[in-house]
Write a protein that holds these residues in place. Structure first.
Motif, PDB file in Angstrom:
ATOM      1  N   THR A  39       0.857  -1.181   0.000  1.00  9.42           N
ATOM      2  CA  THR A  39       0.000   0.000   0.000  1.00  9.42           C
ATOM      3  C   THR A  39       0.892   1.231   0.000  1.00  9.42           C
ATOM      4  O   THR A  39       1.825   1.320   0.801  1.00  9.42           O
ATOM      5  CB  THR A  39      -0.911   0.015   1.244  1.00  9.42           C
ATOM      6  OG1 THR A  39      -1.874  -1.034   1.133  1.00  9.42           O
ATOM      7  CG2 THR A  39      -1.632   1.345   1.380  1.00  9.42           C
ATOM      8  N   VAL A  41       0.673   5.450   0.057  1.00  8.70           N
ATOM      9  CA  VAL A  41      -0.193   6.613   0.282  1.00  8.70           C
ATOM     10  C   VAL A  41       0.664   7.869   0.347  1.00  8.70           C
ATOM     11  O   VAL A  41       1.743   7.859   0.945  1.00  8.70           O
ATOM     12  CB  VAL A  41      -0.985   6.456   1.595  1.00  8.70           C
ATOM     13  CG1 VAL A  41      -1.733   7.742   1.941  1.00  8.70           C
ATOM     14  CG2 VAL A  41      -1.962   5.295   1.503  1.00  8.70           C
ATOM     15  N   ASP A  55      -9.373   2.374  -3.438  1.00 10.53           N
ATOM     16  CA  ASP A  55      -9.796   2.284  -2.036  1.00 10.53           C
ATOM     17  C   ASP A  55      -9.984   3.658  -1.407  1.00 10.53           C
ATOM     18  O   ASP A  55      -9.812   3.829  -0.195  1.00 10.53           O
ATOM     19  CB  ASP A  55      -8.799   1.468  -1.204  1.00 10.53           C
ATOM     20  CG  ASP A  55      -9.239   0.016  -1.038  1.00 10.53           C
ATOM     21  OD1 ASP A  55     -10.374  -0.306  -1.448  1.00 10.53           O
ATOM     22  OD2 ASP A  55      -8.468  -0.786  -0.502  1.00 10.53           O
ATOM     23  N   ALA A  56     -10.364   4.649  -2.217  1.00  8.32           N
ATOM     24  CA  ALA A  56     -10.477   6.022  -1.714  1.00  8.32           C
ATOM     25  C   ALA A  56     -11.535   6.148  -0.626  1.00  8.32           C
ATOM     26  O   ALA A  56     -11.344   6.884   0.353  1.00  8.32           O
ATOM     27  CB  ALA A  56     -10.786   6.977  -2.872  1.00  8.32           C
ATOM     28  N   ALA A  59     -10.161   4.831   2.606  1.00  6.58           N
ATOM     29  CA  ALA A  59      -9.127   5.751   3.084  1.00  6.58           C
ATOM     30  C   ALA A  59      -9.734   7.020   3.662  1.00  6.58           C
ATOM     31  O   ALA A  59      -9.250   7.559   4.660  1.00  6.58           O
ATOM     32  CB  ALA A  59      -8.171   6.090   1.949  1.00  6.58           C
ATOM     33  N   ARG A  79      -3.589  10.793  -1.493  1.00  5.48           N
ATOM     34  CA  ARG A  79      -3.588  10.031  -2.747  1.00  5.48           C
ATOM     35  C   ARG A  79      -3.168   8.604  -2.433  1.00  5.48           C
ATOM     36  O   ARG A  79      -2.081   8.378  -1.890  1.00  5.48           O
ATOM     37  CB  ARG A  79      -2.611  10.639  -3.758  1.00  5.48           C
ATOM     38  CG  ARG A  79      -2.945  12.037  -4.217  1.00  5.48           C
ATOM     39  CD  ARG A  79      -1.851  12.560  -5.136  1.00  5.48           C
ATOM     40  NE  ARG A  79      -1.722  11.765  -6.343  1.00  5.48           N
ATOM     41  CZ  ARG A  79      -0.594  11.624  -7.034  1.00  5.48           C
ATOM     42  NH1 ARG A  79       0.522  12.193  -6.592  1.00  5.48           N
ATOM     43  NH2 ARG A  79      -0.557  10.906  -8.125  1.00  5.48           N
ATOM     44  N   VAL A  80      -4.043   7.655  -2.756  1.00  5.09           N
ATOM     45  CA  VAL A  80      -3.690   6.238  -2.633  1.00  5.09           C
ATOM     46  C   VAL A  80      -3.096   5.829  -3.976  1.00  5.09           C
ATOM     47  O   VAL A  80      -3.801   5.736  -4.984  1.00  5.09           O
ATOM     48  CB  VAL A  80      -4.920   5.381  -2.285  1.00  5.09           C
ATOM     49  CG1 VAL A  80      -4.509   3.916  -2.120  1.00  5.09           C
ATOM     50  CG2 VAL A  80      -5.589   5.894  -1.014  1.00  5.09           C
ATOM     51  N   ALA A  83      -2.691  -0.108  -3.791  1.00  3.84           N
ATOM     52  CA  ALA A  83      -3.476  -0.757  -2.747  1.00  3.84           C
ATOM     53  C   ALA A  83      -3.292  -2.263  -2.839  1.00  3.84           C
ATOM     54  O   ALA A  83      -3.206  -2.836  -3.933  1.00  3.84           O
ATOM     55  CB  ALA A  83      -4.953  -0.406  -2.878  1.00  3.84           C
ATOM     56  N   LEU A  96      -3.801  -0.217   4.776  1.00  2.00           N
ATOM     57  CA  LEU A  96      -4.289   1.074   4.285  1.00  2.00           C
ATOM     58  C   LEU A  96      -4.570   2.009   5.450  1.00  2.00           C
ATOM     59  O   LEU A  96      -4.173   3.186   5.437  1.00  2.00           O
ATOM     60  CB  LEU A  96      -5.544   0.883   3.442  1.00  2.00           C
ATOM     61  CG  LEU A  96      -6.185   2.172   2.918  1.00  2.00           C
ATOM     62  CD1 LEU A  96      -5.259   2.887   1.942  1.00  2.00           C
ATOM     63  CD2 LEU A  96      -7.526   1.876   2.244  1.00  2.00           C
ATOM     64  N   VAL A 100      -2.519   5.501   6.156  1.00  2.00           N
ATOM     65  CA  VAL A 100      -3.193   6.803   6.242  1.00  2.00           C
ATOM     66  C   VAL A 100      -2.891   7.455   7.587  1.00  2.00           C
ATOM     67  O   VAL A 100      -2.561   8.651   7.663  1.00  2.00           O
ATOM     68  CB  VAL A 100      -4.712   6.631   6.048  1.00  2.00           C
ATOM     69  CG1 VAL A 100      -5.455   7.922   6.411  1.00  2.00           C
ATOM     70  CG2 VAL A 100      -5.020   6.239   4.602  1.00  2.00           C
TER      71      VAL A 100
END
Length: 313
Positions: A39, A41, A55-56, A59, A79-80, A83, A96, A100
């Motif tokens: 992942t 980020v 996966d926004a 997140a 911004r992801v 993932a 994730l 974050v």
């Protein structure tokens, strides 16, 4: 403008010490970090919270929770970039959420504190394997939760994996493993089995960990395979067998092809095999390809001994 980038490796969950959660401490478990998938980020300061990438939605929920926990009224732009596949058994949700939390924590100048980040992100309620592999990499063993505890399970040990060992990671085209409410209901159906839990603990303490310290892949692989079958038998009533129905033949195939050990990560369907080198791992992956349906894949990955990387620029 400061931007924080967090890259978090996936994890293989190798099993629970007490699957029913009926002991003085619930569950406990062990797992190991692998380099891929990961992942990734990025976070930067912003007037309001915006999130984009795969996966926004998930997140964004985590980011809102973290900003509230941190008491920070400022926004952020997230911004992801990458993932981990969801519900494959590789810890996508935990990685994730922690990525974050780590990005926002660094962005707001807070010191990195893994348990605090897990609480802020709402993770670690059952297993802390994802947390400790995020923080430290390598193979970790955590001691389980007290029934009334509000903090993640404590880390009992962490040991680096040998650099030359490889993992053949297989993600079949299959129904996802259990998660969410279905997972909670499945755990509620499991009954206590003190004898099995004692066997699992004995294997971990007297075979698996000593073999890792001595870098004995054959002993380590045999212990892990035995452990995985015991853990899988505990979950058989709720997952339809010792392993996920689509994972079981792949575990057996990896062993037949010469993997030092093999098993299923968490609820699957992802499975893994142990190899002594990159060369052996590639040979195993190629030999397994005919057994994968369209959409399934096998790749050779390194074990990750660093944990998550947090960089500010």
């Amino acid at each position: 403008m400061t931007t924080v980038r967090v890259e978090a490796p996936a994890r293989l969950h190798l099993g629970m010490l007490d699957a029913s959660g009926e002991g003085a401490r619930r569950f406990g478990g062990l797992g190991v970090a692998v380099s891929r998938p990961a992942t990734v980020v990025e976070a930067s300061a912003g007037g309001e919270l915006t999130v984009e990438g795969p996966d926004a939605q998930r997140a964004r929920r985590v980011a809102r929770r973290c900003l509230e926990a941190f008491g920070d009224e400022r926004g952020a732009h997230l911004r992801v970039l990458e993932a981990i596949p969801a519900h494959a058994g590789l810890g996508s949700g935990t990685k994730l959420a922690l990525a974050v939390a780590a990005a926002l924590s660094a962005l707001t100048g807070r010191p990195p504190d893994p348990p605090a980040m897990a609480r802020a992100a709402g993770r670690g309620a059952r297993s802390a394997v994802g947390l400790w592999t995020f923080a430290l990499g390598g193979l970790v063993v955590e001691g389980g939760l007290r029934p009334d505890a509000e903090r993640p399970a404590p880390l009992l040990m962490r040991h680096a994996m040998p650099d030359e060992w490889r993992c053949v990671l297989v993600i079949p085209a299959a129904e996802p493993g259990l998660s969410g409410g279905a997972e909670t209901a499945a755990f509620a159906r499991l009954g206590p089995d003190p004898e099995r839990s004692a066997q699992i603990a004995q294997i971990v303490l007297t075979a698996l960990l000593p073999a890792l310290v001595e870098r004995d892949l054959d002993e380590f692989g045999a212990a892990l395979t035995h452990l995985q079958r015991l853990v899988g038998d505990a979950f058989a009533p709720v997952q339809g067998g010792t392993f996920h129905p689509d994972a079981a033949p792949l575990v057996e195939a990896l062993l037949a092809l010469g993997a030092a050990g093999a098993g299923q990560s968490s609820w699957g369907p992802a499975v893994y095999g142990l190899a002594a080198s990159e060369h052996q791992g590639q040979a195993l992956a190629r030999a397994l390809e005919p057994q994968l349906r369209d959409g399934g894949r096998a790749e050779v990955v390194r074990f990750d001994n660093r944990g998550a990387r947090v960089e500010a620029g």
